[in-house]
Design an enzyme around this catalytic site. Sequence first.
Site, PDB file in Angstrom:
ATOM      1  N   SER A 171       0.843  -1.193   0.000  1.00 21.27           N
ATOM      2  CA  SER A 171       0.000   0.000   0.000  1.00 21.27           C
ATOM      3  C   SER A 171       0.883   1.250   0.000  1.00 21.27           C
ATOM      4  O   SER A 171       1.761   1.398  -0.827  1.00 21.27           O
ATOM      5  CB  SER A 171      -0.964  -0.051   1.189  1.00 21.27           C
ATOM      6  OG  SER A 171      -1.962   0.930   1.082  1.00 21.27           O
TER       7      SER A 171
ATOM      8  N   ASP B 107      -5.440  -3.306  -2.921  1.00 20.93           N
ATOM      9  CA  ASP B 107      -4.495  -3.075  -1.828  1.00 20.93           C
ATOM     10  C   ASP B 107      -3.978  -4.391  -1.242  1.00 20.93           C
ATOM     11  O   ASP B 107      -4.748  -5.260  -0.834  1.00 20.93           O
ATOM     12  CB  ASP B 107      -5.208  -2.265  -0.746  1.00 20.93           C
ATOM     13  CG  ASP B 107      -4.260  -1.679   0.277  1.00 20.93           C
ATOM     14  OD1 ASP B 107      -3.252  -2.321   0.592  1.00 20.93           O
ATOM     15  OD2 ASP B 107      -4.540  -0.566   0.752  1.00 20.93           O
TER      16      ASP B 107
END
Length: 734
Positions: free
Chosen positions: A72, A218
């Site tokens: 991320s 993500d």
Amino acid sequence: MIKFKTSKSLIQRTLACGIVGIALCSTLTVAAERPRIGLVLGGGGARGAAHIGILEVLRENRIPVDCVAGTSMGGLVTGAFAAGLSPDEMLEAMGQADWRAMFNDNPPVEDLNPRVKYQSRRFIPGTELGVTKEGAQPLPAVVQGQKVKLFINRLVRSQYGEPLIEKMPIPVSIIATDLVTGDKVVFREGSMTHAMRSTMSVPGLMAPVKDGDKLLVDGGLVDNVPIDEVRKSCNPDVVIAVNVGSPLMKAEDIGGIFSVAGQMINILTEQNVTRSLATLKPGDIYIKPDLDGITAAEFGRYAETAKRGRAAAMAMLPRLQALSVGEKQYQDWLATMTPVRGKLPVVDGVQIAGLKRVNPAYPDRYLKHYDGTPVDLDRVDKDMGLIYGDGLYDDVDFALLSTRDRNILRVTPVEKEFGPDYLRFGFNLNAVTSGPSTFNLRVAYQKTLLNSLGGEWLAGVQVGNEPAVFTEFYQPLDAGRRFFVEPKLSFQRAPLYIYQNNKRIAEYAVDQASLDLMAGINVGLWGPVSVGWAERYRSAELQTGSPGLPTGGKSFGGFLAKMEFDQFDRLYDPTRGWNAQGSYFYAAGGGYDKADLDLRAAQNFGDYILQGRIHGAGSFTGTLPFYDAVALGGFLKLSGFARNQIIGESLAYGNVRLEKVVGRLPAGLRGDMRVGLALEGGKVNGRYTETELNGWQSSVAAYVGGETPLGMVYLGYGYSPNGVNNFYMFIGTP
């Protein structure tokens, strides 16, 4: 016996060489025995800026890194670190980014395609449904991530060429999640920017990234602190793991659907983080910065967040310093991490790739005059935004490819998968104390890309207090869509209230049918100029009150010319820019013409916004009949009077508005909230209503509201010494 003659100087030189050799050997042994260090940068949204502060401490204390893995926001910093950016350069990039605009995919409104701008004012952007063979398809996320990807390109210096993970100076692992299977996807080769964009795709907020059959989101869903991946990369002796994840919310903070969804993601993330941290060994170093009070969405607090990361690293300094190396050894390592970049590459050609339905000449109109010039990233970013602003693509990206001693700027517009047919929606609620409230719901079906030139057809209905049906066809005449023809047909019924001496004396139901056959030219991004023929039918039927005005129907037609220039920076409530709307209608056989010119401007001074408007309308030849008259009255059209209270043959109107921004919507949502004051003046000549209201009339309006994702929202009060005075409330699209 053979005797050798040995001089004193020779013995000294031999001893000296031996000493140097021993020292060199010792140095090489130390270098060889330096522990391998693996760095792990966890995910946490904006909280990931803390990684930059930790990297500062590692650099200041000469601690080299042998491999790195990130997820991320940690994946974003991982890519920047591997690409050779210093912590100072990362902070500079964070400071230069417009984080509010980052999560709004479209270019600035003044740079939007005029056609897209026109539709966006009628229908709520982001609510459209794609119509496919499988049925209606909603948007996959709040944002597509267009500007996020351009930011990533800039961050890793893509203007020098697409960075490849396998060519980085140290092993790199960037983690994503396959939304289809739930599997962990680890990028160890391929496009660095593609991997960074993939790991940043927060489900629901940012659209997944297609990668073959995979839909990537993500990586925090499966491995938010990827310790095992850094172990696989270089088998480090020491792992430095940084956790910046958001803690679970407390019960009192969980209420709406968004907080519930956020908590579910946090639970999944915390579970895999716990498993990952359990693999740390006694010699590893775990850093968890104190980020209390900083949310995953507060990118604007990057500097403070980085300082907290630095503080956390400083607290671990005794253990970190044990990994420090000598100055020369560190500089040698740093030299391998810092790419040598010369002059910017010169573009030898532009290539548009991947289009199936859109004519390549359409995006190509923004890509002229690149050949033979160095890569200008500011221009490239702007042009990618302009192409995206045409409203036909999920994303628009670029890469600089070097082939056969030529540098090719390859532009890849990815056409919308859930188009090219759409359902669009709009609504408005309008309440005023001087008359009945109205509510209207608008639904339209739009077909785009009907042919190679980009023809469009739109048809819809409006239900509510002002019912309507409409159909429009827009046909460009060239591949660049500069010239066009545009026939329109519509019918609407709306109430008309007649006032005399500030009293409502009658109500009419007015039916209006319109047919416009127009042709025109788009003047860059300013807007269109068009000419053609217009036919009108208007009919008035008395509902209540005294029949003081004509009833029945009237058909008329004639030549029509229009100019619609718009360079405001917002769809509805600007902070800067200008707008010019004008029209001229010559009624064939009607004995009159009708001209209308409306000029507006806005300029902000910090949080204060000054706006002005001048509007004039009337006839140069003859007089305007009642069925084609002009009117004043309504919010910011002499706010102290009812809507269209003063009807006549000509009008002059002006206002000055001063507004103060008192709140801004969260990142990704356009608009702000303001309080404002307007001073207004206007005059209507040849009045058909309010016949005793002579001369210039004044009004003052005070209001609060602004632009939101649902359109305009405001509450206001209008006062005039000679008017009815009004409280107003409006929500929606005009």
